[in-house]
Scaffold this motif. Structure first.
Motif, PDB file in Angstrom:
ATOM      1  N   SER A   1     -12.459  -6.750  13.056  1.00 19.53           N
ATOM      2  CA  SER A   1     -13.124  -7.044  11.792  1.00 19.53           C
ATOM      3  C   SER A   1     -14.567  -7.427  12.078  1.00 19.53           C
ATOM      4  O   SER A   1     -14.894  -7.926  13.167  1.00 19.53           O
ATOM      5  CB  SER A   1     -12.398  -8.149  11.021  1.00 19.53           C
TER       6      SER A   1
ATOM      7  N   GLY B   1     -10.253 -12.418   4.428  1.00 20.75           N
ATOM      8  CA  GLY B   1     -11.127 -11.847   5.444  1.00 20.75           C
ATOM      9  C   GLY B   1     -10.479 -11.655   6.791  1.00 20.75           C
ATOM     10  O   GLY B   1     -11.096 -11.128   7.712  1.00 20.75           O
TER      11      GLY B   1
ATOM     12  N   GLN C   1      -3.297   3.905  13.534  1.00 19.23           N
ATOM     13  CA  GLN C   1      -1.868   4.164  13.400  1.00 19.23           C
ATOM     14  C   GLN C   1      -1.509   5.307  14.338  1.00 19.23           C
ATOM     15  O   GLN C   1      -1.832   6.474  14.070  1.00 19.23           O
ATOM     16  CB  GLN C   1      -1.519   4.525  11.953  1.00 19.23           C
TER      17      GLN C   1
ATOM     18  N   TYR D   1     -13.523  -3.425   8.568  1.00 19.41           N
ATOM     19  CA  TYR D   1     -12.380  -3.468   9.484  1.00 19.41           C
ATOM     20  C   TYR D   1     -12.082  -2.068  10.017  1.00 19.41           C
ATOM     21  O   TYR D   1     -12.336  -1.065   9.345  1.00 19.41           O
ATOM     22  CB  TYR D   1     -11.120  -3.947   8.745  1.00 19.41           C
TER      23      TYR D   1
ATOM     24  N   TYR E   1       0.848  -1.182   0.000  1.00 24.27           N
ATOM     25  CA  TYR E   1       0.000   0.000   0.000  1.00 24.27           C
ATOM     26  C   TYR E   1       0.887   1.237   0.000  1.00 24.27           C
ATOM     27  O   TYR E   1       2.000   1.217   0.534  1.00 24.27           O
ATOM     28  CB  TYR E   1      -0.879   0.045   1.254  1.00 24.27           C
TER      29      TYR E   1
ATOM     30  N   PHE F   1      -4.150  -3.551  13.530  1.00 24.44           N
ATOM     31  CA  PHE F   1      -5.503  -4.051  13.401  1.00 24.44           C
ATOM     32  C   PHE F   1      -6.256  -3.871  14.709  1.00 24.44           C
ATOM     33  O   PHE F   1      -5.719  -4.125  15.792  1.00 24.44           O
ATOM     34  CB  PHE F   1      -5.454  -5.527  13.014  1.00 24.44           C
TER      35      PHE F   1
ATOM     36  N   PHE G   1       3.812   0.845   2.564  1.00 27.59           N
ATOM     37  CA  PHE G   1       3.595  -0.174   3.583  1.00 27.59           C
ATOM     38  C   PHE G   1       3.431  -1.543   2.937  1.00 27.59           C
ATOM     39  O   PHE G   1       2.625  -1.712   2.019  1.00 27.59           O
ATOM     40  CB  PHE G   1       2.339   0.127   4.398  1.00 27.59           C
TER      41      PHE G   1
ATOM     42  N   PHE H   1       0.887  -5.182   9.289  1.00 26.92           N
ATOM     43  CA  PHE H   1       1.649  -4.212   8.506  1.00 26.92           C
ATOM     44  C   PHE H   1       3.094  -4.136   8.958  1.00 26.92           C
ATOM     45  O   PHE H   1       3.419  -4.310  10.147  1.00 26.92           O
ATOM     46  CB  PHE H   1       1.033  -2.817   8.662  1.00 26.92           C
ATOM     47  N   GLY H   2       3.964  -3.825   7.990  1.00 26.63           N
ATOM     48  CA  GLY H   2       5.312  -3.430   8.332  1.00 26.63           C
ATOM     49  C   GLY H   2       5.326  -1.996   8.802  1.00 26.63           C
ATOM     50  O   GLY H   2       4.304  -1.305   8.780  1.00 26.63           O
TER      51      GLY H   2
ATOM     52  N   PHE I   1      -8.228   4.114  10.583  1.00 20.54           N
ATOM     53  CA  PHE I   1      -8.577   3.753   9.209  1.00 20.54           C
ATOM     54  C   PHE I   1      -9.689   2.705   9.215  1.00 20.54           C
ATOM     55  O   PHE I   1      -9.632   1.713   9.937  1.00 20.54           O
ATOM     56  CB  PHE I   1      -7.381   3.152   8.472  1.00 20.54           C
TER      57      PHE I   1
ATOM     58  N   VAL J   1       0.749   0.569  11.447  1.00 17.77           N
ATOM     59  CA  VAL J   1      -0.697   0.419  11.342  1.00 17.77           C
ATOM     60  C   VAL J   1      -1.073  -0.873  12.070  1.00 17.77           C
ATOM     61  O   VAL J   1      -0.494  -1.939  11.812  1.00 17.77           O
ATOM     62  CB  VAL J   1      -1.132   0.339   9.862  1.00 17.77           C
TER      63      VAL J   1
ATOM     64  N   GLY K   1      -5.248   8.398   2.514  1.00 23.61           N
ATOM     65  CA  GLY K   1      -5.390   7.065   3.080  1.00 23.61           C
ATOM     66  C   GLY K   1      -4.423   6.086   2.453  1.00 23.61           C
ATOM     67  O   GLY K   1      -3.468   6.470   1.777  1.00 23.61           O
ATOM     68  N   LEU K   2      -4.662   4.831   2.660  1.00 20.90           N
ATOM     69  CA  LEU K   2      -3.809   3.768   2.141  1.00 20.90           C
ATOM     70  C   LEU K   2      -4.366   3.286   0.805  1.00 20.90           C
ATOM     71  O   LEU K   2      -5.486   2.781   0.738  1.00 20.90           O
ATOM     72  CB  LEU K   2      -3.760   2.607   3.136  1.00 20.90           C
ATOM     73  N   GLN K   3      -3.567   3.428  -0.232  1.00 21.12           N
ATOM     74  CA  GLN K   3      -3.986   2.999  -1.559  1.00 21.12           C
ATOM     75  C   GLN K   3      -3.280   1.709  -1.928  1.00 21.12           C
ATOM     76  O   GLN K   3      -2.052   1.604  -1.807  1.00 21.12           O
ATOM     77  CB  GLN K   3      -3.676   4.088  -2.592  1.00 21.12           C
TER      78      GLN K   3
ATOM     79  N   TYR L   1      -8.590  -0.152  11.703  1.00 23.41           N
ATOM     80  CA  TYR L   1      -7.182  -0.168  12.047  1.00 23.41           C
ATOM     81  C   TYR L   1      -6.840   1.200  12.635  1.00 23.41           C
ATOM     82  O   TYR L   1      -7.558   2.188  12.416  1.00 23.41           O
ATOM     83  CB  TYR L   1      -6.308  -0.378  10.804  1.00 23.41           C
TER      84      TYR L   1
ATOM     85  N   LYS M   1      -7.333 -10.277   9.456  1.00 24.89           N
ATOM     86  CA  LYS M   1      -6.623  -9.021   9.653  1.00 24.89           C
ATOM     87  C   LYS M   1      -5.347  -8.986   8.834  1.00 24.89           C
ATOM     88  O   LYS M   1      -4.755 -10.016   8.496  1.00 24.89           O
ATOM     89  CB  LYS M   1      -6.263  -8.876  11.127  1.00 24.89           C
ATOM     90  N   LEU M   2      -4.931  -7.764   8.526  1.00 23.62           N
ATOM     91  CA  LEU M   2      -3.631  -7.550   7.908  1.00 23.62           C
ATOM     92  C   LEU M   2      -2.625  -7.140   8.971  1.00 23.62           C
ATOM     93  O   LEU M   2      -2.951  -6.391   9.889  1.00 23.62           O
ATOM     94  CB  LEU M   2      -3.721  -6.446   6.854  1.00 23.62           C
TER      95      LEU M   2
ATOM     96  N   PHE N   1      -8.979   0.746   1.830  1.00 20.37           N
ATOM     97  CA  PHE N   1      -8.938   1.630   2.985  1.00 20.37           C
ATOM     98  C   PHE N   1      -9.519   3.007   2.689  1.00 20.37           C
ATOM     99  O   PHE N   1      -9.403   3.527   1.576  1.00 20.37           O
ATOM    100  CB  PHE N   1      -7.485   1.804   3.461  1.00 20.37           C
TER     101      PHE N   1
END
Lengths: 113, 114
Positions: B48, A98, B37, B33, A36, B45, A90, A103-104, B91, B43, A43-45, B35, A100-101, B105
């Motif tokens: 959900s 479905g 930050q 969801y 992203y 979680f 990111f 993130f780094g 987010f 970021v 936001g996050l694209q 999230y 959770k993600l 997002f």
């Protein structure tokens, strides 16, 4: 525990030069992988994603990423950077649809004229 | 192109006050969801939501937090009694049933607790 690591906090690159952003993951099995981009105030694209199949995936804005199972990596590349690519990038991973993600920490890219 | 929207873009509140952050997911999406930050951090979680119930939540999502889909379009995050450490960018994201893997997002709500 599942984790995503982006070793580079900041990268400075000249406009027109190539860019590579590193991402390593630690998961029990091959996760779903994403990149992203977050421009200032935005936001996050989603740039691109990898689920399975061809390990080189193409995304928007001329970006591509390569999945390497042996290195647990999913590095993002762009052959020629434009000033508009200055942003924070990111890497994220998810273990199933479905879910959770994770993130780094992000890599902030600065583009020099 | 459809997108996730969030309101407000910024919110300032006093510690101990309740805040409600609003999100309008993409219209045909069924998974939602939240999230957050914290400035300078990853970021993370929070929660959900699917089929009108929480499907997964993190340890951050304690009793001070709740989520709701009050109608067919909105998805809200409520913080009952805000703390200083709740200051963050929040987010919202959504994904469709057929392609659950990809989360889209919103632009975020920046919450500042004083």
């Amino acid at each position: 525990a599942q984790s995503v690591t982006q070793p580079d906090i900041h990268i400075t690159v000249s406009e027109g030069a190539s860019l590579e952003l590193r991402c390593n993951y630690s998961y029990g099995a091959t996760p779903y992988l994403f990149w992203y981009v977050q421009s200032p105030g935005q936001g996050l694209q989603l740039l691109l994603k990898y689920f399975s199949g061809d390990t080189l995936v193409q995304g928007i804005k001329g970006f591509e990423a390569e999945f390497k199972r042996s290195q647990s990596s999913f590095n993002l590349r762009k052959p020629s950077v434009h000033w508009s690519d200055a942003a924070e990038y990111f890497c994220a991973a998810g273990k199933a649809a479905g879910n959770k993600l994770t993130f780094g920490g992000g890599t902030r890219v600065l583009v020099k004229p | 192109e459809p997108e996730v929207t969030q309101t407000p873009s910024h919110q300032v509140t006093q510690m101990g006050q309740e805040v409600i952050l609003r999100c309008v997911p993409i219209s045909n999406h069924l998974y939602f969801y939240w999230y957050r930050q914290i400035l300078g951090q990853k970021v993370e979680f929070l929660v959900s939501f699917y089929n009108n119930e929480i499907s997964e939540k993190s340890e951050i999502f304690d009793d001070q937090f709740s989520v709701e889909r009050p109608d067919g379009s909105n998805f809200t995050l409520k913080i009952r009694s805000t703390k200083l450490e709740d200051s963050a960018m929040y987010f919202c994201a959504s994904s469709e049933a057929a392609n659950q893997e990809t989360q889209y997002f919103g632009p975020g709500t920046r919450l500042l607790v004083l």
